[in-house]
Design a protein around this motif. Structure first.
Motif, mmCIF file in Angstrom:
data_model
loop_
_atom_site.group_PDB
_atom_site.id
_atom_site.type_symbol
_atom_site.label_atom_id
_atom_site.label_comp_id
_atom_site.label_asym_id
_atom_site.label_seq_id
_atom_site.Cartn_x
_atom_site.Cartn_y
_atom_site.Cartn_z
ATOM 1 N N HIS A 289 1.249 -1.169 -0.209
ATOM 2 C CA HIS A 289 -0.274 -0.004 -0.044
ATOM 3 C C HIS A 289 1.017 1.499 -0.557
ATOM 4 C CE1 HIS A 289 -2.685 3.479 1.304
ATOM 5 N NE2 HIS A 289 -3.560 2.344 1.274
ATOM 6 N N PRO A 290 0.395 2.080 -0.365
ATOM 7 C CA PRO A 290 1.509 2.912 -1.630
ATOM 8 C C PRO A 290 1.505 4.192 0.647
ATOM 9 C CG PRO A 290 -0.444 3.752 -2.394
ATOM 10 C CD PRO A 290 -0.657 1.966 -2.208
ATOM 11 N N GLU A 291 0.527 4.516 1.114
ATOM 12 C CA GLU A 291 1.318 4.804 2.146
ATOM 13 C C GLU A 291 0.942 4.156 4.017
ATOM 14 O OE1 GLU A 291 -2.434 6.899 2.730
ATOM 15 O OE2 GLU A 291 -2.473 8.751 0.741
ATOM 16 N N GLY A 292 1.158 3.092 3.209
ATOM 17 C CA GLY A 292 1.785 2.246 4.805
ATOM 18 C C GLY A 292 0.619 2.098 5.524
ATOM 19 N N LEU A 293 -1.002 1.708 5.435
ATOM 20 C CA LEU A 293 -1.399 1.620 6.170
ATOM 21 C C LEU A 293 -1.403 0.601 6.962
ATOM 22 C CD1 LEU A 293 -4.716 3.433 4.163
ATOM 23 C CD2 LEU A 293 -3.109 4.320 5.928
ATOM 24 N N GLY A 294 -1.004 -0.623 6.492
ATOM 25 C CA GLY A 294 -1.675 -1.724 6.753
ATOM 26 C C GLY A 294 -0.290 -2.140 7.963
ATOM 27 N N ALA A 295 0.757 -1.635 6.836
ATOM 28 C CA ALA A 295 2.635 -1.689 8.009
ATOM 29 C C ALA A 295 1.913 -0.686 9.506
ATOM 30 C CB ALA A 295 3.221 -0.915 7.584
ATOM 31 N N GLU A 296 1.172 0.116 9.081
ATOM 32 C CA GLU A 296 0.830 1.091 10.318
ATOM 33 C C GLU A 296 -0.047 0.212 11.475
ATOM 34 O OE1 GLU A 296 -1.021 5.432 11.626
ATOM 35 O OE2 GLU A 296 -0.479 5.160 9.775
ATOM 36 N N ALA A 297 -0.812 0.388 10.402
ATOM 37 C CA ALA A 297 -1.899 -0.830 11.593
ATOM 38 C C ALA A 297 -1.301 -1.785 12.271
ATOM 39 C CB ALA A 297 -3.151 -1.205 11.335
ATOM 40 N N ALA A 298 -0.680 -2.377 11.941
ATOM 41 C CA ALA A 298 0.184 -3.745 12.240
ATOM 42 C C ALA A 298 0.856 -3.299 13.363
ATOM 43 C CB ALA A 298 0.928 -4.734 11.359
ATOM 44 N N MET A 299 1.758 -2.436 13.548
ATOM 45 C CA MET A 299 3.288 -1.920 14.260
ATOM 46 C C MET A 299 1.955 -0.888 15.642
ATOM 47 S SD MET A 299 5.849 0.284 12.801
ATOM 48 C CE MET A 299 4.875 0.889 11.107
ATOM 49 N N ARG A 300 1.176 -0.866 15.170
ATOM 50 C CA ARG A 300 0.034 -0.470 16.125
ATOM 51 C C ARG A 300 -0.198 -1.716 17.088
ATOM 52 N NH1 ARG A 300 -0.799 4.995 16.548
ATOM 53 N NH2 ARG A 300 -0.738 6.864 14.396
ATOM 54 N N GLY B 290 1.313 -5.403 23.948
ATOM 55 C CA GLY B 290 2.111 -5.138 24.385
ATOM 56 C C GLY B 290 1.844 -4.000 25.405
ATOM 57 N N GLY B 291 1.106 -3.359 25.435
ATOM 58 C CA GLY B 291 0.514 -2.717 26.595
ATOM 59 C C GLY B 291 1.986 -0.836 26.031
ATOM 60 N N VAL B 292 2.158 -1.451 25.020
ATOM 61 C CA VAL B 292 3.997 -0.154 25.086
ATOM 62 C C VAL B 292 3.422 0.690 24.138
ATOM 63 C CG1 VAL B 292 6.065 -0.686 24.318
ATOM 64 C CG2 VAL B 292 5.394 -2.271 25.727
ATOM 65 N N THR B 293 3.791 1.936 24.364
ATOM 66 C CA THR B 293 3.759 3.177 23.747
ATOM 67 C C THR B 293 4.458 3.291 22.332
ATOM 68 O OG1 THR B 293 4.644 4.251 25.426
ATOM 69 C CG2 THR B 293 2.446 4.293 25.680
ATOM 70 N N PRO B 294 5.037 3.852 21.362
ATOM 71 C CA PRO B 294 5.988 4.196 20.536
ATOM 72 C C PRO B 294 7.059 4.996 21.486
ATOM 73 C CG PRO B 294 3.835 4.871 19.436
ATOM 74 C CD PRO B 294 3.627 4.672 21.237
ATOM 75 N N GLY B 295 7.374 5.099 22.499
ATOM 76 C CA GLY B 295 7.988 6.233 22.960
ATOM 77 C C GLY B 295 8.417 4.883 23.946
ATOM 78 N N GLU B 296 8.233 4.150 24.340
ATOM 79 C CA GLU B 296 9.131 3.308 25.339
ATOM 80 C C GLU B 296 10.413 2.287 24.301
ATOM 81 O OE1 GLU B 296 6.038 2.673 29.140
ATOM 82 O OE2 GLU B 296 5.026 1.633 27.243
ATOM 83 N N LEU B 297 9.613 2.844 22.887
ATOM 84 C CA LEU B 297 10.489 1.141 21.940
ATOM 85 C C LEU B 297 12.262 1.551 22.745
ATOM 86 C CD1 LEU B 297 8.658 1.249 19.307
ATOM 87 C CD2 LEU B 297 9.311 -0.982 20.681
ATOM 88 N N ASP B 298 12.807 1.080 21.637
ATOM 89 C CA ASP B 298 14.358 1.111 22.090
ATOM 90 C C ASP B 298 14.306 0.931 20.687
ATOM 91 O OD1 ASP B 298 14.718 1.393 25.230
ATOM 92 O OD2 ASP B 298 13.720 -0.009 25.386
ATOM 93 N N TYR B 299 14.294 0.069 19.694
ATOM 94 C CA TYR B 299 14.719 0.082 18.397
ATOM 95 C C TYR B 299 13.633 -0.588 17.688
ATOM 96 C CZ TYR B 299 17.192 -2.544 14.867
ATOM 97 O OH TYR B 299 18.216 -2.983 13.521
ATOM 98 N N ILE B 300 14.146 -0.351 15.903
ATOM 99 C CA ILE B 300 12.881 -0.699 15.452
ATOM 100 C C ILE B 300 13.770 -1.577 14.384
ATOM 101 C CG2 ILE B 300 10.877 -0.441 13.250
ATOM 102 C CD1 ILE B 300 10.677 2.855 15.822
ATOM 103 N N ASN B 301 13.301 -3.162 14.363
ATOM 104 C CA ASN B 301 13.702 -3.534 12.999
ATOM 105 C C ASN B 301 13.217 -2.899 11.978
ATOM 106 O OD1 ASN B 301 15.509 -5.589 11.968
ATOM 107 N ND2 ASN B 301 13.779 -6.773 11.656
ATOM 108 N N LEU B 302 13.347 -2.573 10.756
ATOM 109 C CA LEU B 302 12.741 -2.005 9.641
ATOM 110 C C LEU B 302 12.628 -3.769 9.074
ATOM 111 C CD1 LEU B 302 14.119 1.873 9.320
ATOM 112 C CD2 LEU B 302 11.397 0.646 9.920
ATOM 113 N N ARG C 72 3.755 8.664 10.552
ATOM 114 C CA ARG C 72 2.710 9.263 10.794
ATOM 115 C C ARG C 72 3.101 8.230 12.444
ATOM 116 N NH1 ARG C 72 1.001 7.142 6.277
ATOM 117 N NH2 ARG C 72 0.506 5.367 7.473
ATOM 118 N N LEU C 73 3.381 6.324 12.509
ATOM 119 C CA LEU C 73 2.763 6.516 14.163
ATOM 120 C C LEU C 73 3.867 7.132 15.239
ATOM 121 C CD1 LEU C 73 2.126 3.584 16.060
ATOM 122 C CD2 LEU C 73 4.553 2.675 15.253
ATOM 123 N N PHE C 74 5.171 7.562 14.438
ATOM 124 C CA PHE C 74 6.208 7.837 15.897
ATOM 125 C C PHE C 74 5.827 9.880 15.707
ATOM 126 C CE2 PHE C 74 7.847 4.496 15.863
ATOM 127 C CZ PHE C 74 7.655 3.766 17.017
ATOM 128 N N GLY C 75 5.578 10.238 14.655
ATOM 129 C CA GLY C 75 5.516 11.740 14.196
ATOM 130 C C GLY C 75 7.324 12.391 14.857
#
Length: 411
Positions: free
Chosen positions: A264-275, A281-293, A311-314
């Protein structure tokens, strides 16, 4: 877009093993990751394979001898299953302990693959076309997509659920979700999850026909990126309900159904899976230490993944992100499991995330790429993305269990 959200019980990682272009086993792979941080030399710099027209493309090939398939299971003898045996040997002590106290039907197997034994089939067809006949050692079961889990179940004499997923590049990441659910529903007390894929002409030339294959080392998120390199390898994990140092904290999945091969050109499904993974896991985006892309280095994938992260992190993204495919190649159906194993290494050994080898393409949505900086604190929570053909998206949230809950060491 279709999404699934399921409440699950805690899912712990008792042990894991891996083999890929970086090496065999935790110690070898950790050492190779450290060398990359220091030298910037990737295994993809030294190995190429010809395409059908003679051009060369870098590949992430596993070096060295692999275990032999037992004679009694010779119908399953393929490089794919030999890679699986190499990963299995690394978790065998813990697995043997589980097998000693659990019934044979209480240990399940869920694996992901996209090639299985296609390389053996290619050689058999070439021999037949050349007038030599089908090689005596070839058996159709070598190339069946269900071969890895069927072989492993027979090899270990396990009678619990055993099946293989093949959802292209998300296959072995999805195996974690299936394993998580088998434990949560009580259908198994332990699950072997993971993935395996081996190099073959079909995938190399297939991706070349899609104009997605790079003839030089891949450059995820770089301005000069032009496609993927393909690799091979395997990773296996022991998932149980018994507390351990590492855990699968959450998982997210979605289906774009946007296009058979383009995301999807805007990554809507990718964002939904990450959210979804973070929410589970009860974790906020700001509590992550690393993202394996997922970071394949194709024009469209990196574009949509950077949009989804932005969009997820701003502008407040604090967790560094990078793609390990510049070191292993894209191991297709095994990628989710191999990259989850690399994330577990980072968590367990307090290593700096793999630094991104390229400056980010300024045309992409801005994200914070890892530059090799030593983390301010040991990694505790990491997110690992796997996105596939057909818009099949998976995101795994992996982490260290807080000290008051720690069990035995996974190392």
């Amino acid at each position: 877009m279709n999404t699934v959200m399921t409440r699950v019980s805690p899912c712990f990682i008792a042990d894991y093993g891996l083999i890929c272009a970086l090496g065999e086993g935790k110690t070898a792979v950790a050492a190779a990751l450290s060398r990359w941080q220091e030298s910037g030399i990737s295994p993809l710099d030294g190995e190429c394979q010809p395409l059908s027209d003679g051009r060369l493309t870098p590949v992430g090939r596993v070096k060295g001898a692999l275990p032999s398939v037992p004679q009694a299971l010779s119908a399953y003898d393929s490089r794919n299953n030999r890679l699986l045996l190499a990963a299995l040997a690394q978790i065998r002590p813990g697995l043997d302990a589980l097998m000693a106290r659990l019934a044979q039907d209480r240990i399940a197997i869920v694996l992901g693959t996209s090639t299985s034994g296609i390389a053996e089939a290619e050689r058999a067809v070439a021999a037949w076309q050349g007038g030599e006949g089908i090689p005596a050692g070839f058996d159709y079961r070598q190339q069946e997509l269900g071969s890895p889990s069927d072989f492993l179940a027979r090899h270990l004499a396990l009678t619990g659920p055993a099946y293989t997923l093949s959802t292209a590049c998300s296959s072995s990441a999805r195996a974690f979700i299936s394993g998580q659910r088998l434990l949560a529903t009580g259908l198994a007390d332990a699950v072997i999850v993971g993935g395996v894929d081996s190099l073959c002409g079909l995938t190399l030339n297939g991706f070349d026909s899609l104009e997605s294959l790079s003839l030089s080392r891949c450059r995820p998120f770089g301005a000069e990126r032009c496609g993927i390199n393909i690799g091979e390898g395997a990773a296996l994990f022991l998932l149980t309900r018994e507390r351990a140092v590492l855990a699968l904290l959450g998982a997210g999945e979605s289906s774009d159904a946007w296009h058979v091969s383009a995301p999807h050109p805007e990554g809507l499904g990718a964002e939904a899976a990450m959210r979804m993974a973070l929410r589970q896991g009860g974790v906020t985006p700001g509590e992550l230490d690393y993202i394996n892309l997922h970071g394949t280095a194709t024009r469209l994938n990196d574009e949509m993944e950077s949009l989804a992260l932005a969009r997820l992190f701003g502008a407040a993204q604090s967790a560094p992100a990078s793609s390990s495919k510049m070191l292993t190649g894209h191991t297709l159906g095994a990628a989710g499991a191999i990259e989850a194993a690399i994330c577990c290494l980072l968590l367990a050994r307090e290593m700096a995330p793999p630094r991104q080898g390229e400056a980010q393409d300024p045309a992409l949505a801005p994200i914070r790429l890892a530059r090799g900086d030593v983390p301010a604190r040991p990694l505790a929570r990491v997110l690992s993305n796997s996105f596939a053909f057909g818009g099949n998206n998976v995101s795994l949230l992996l982490g260290r269990v807080p000290a008051r809950e720690e069990g035995a060491s996974h190392e």
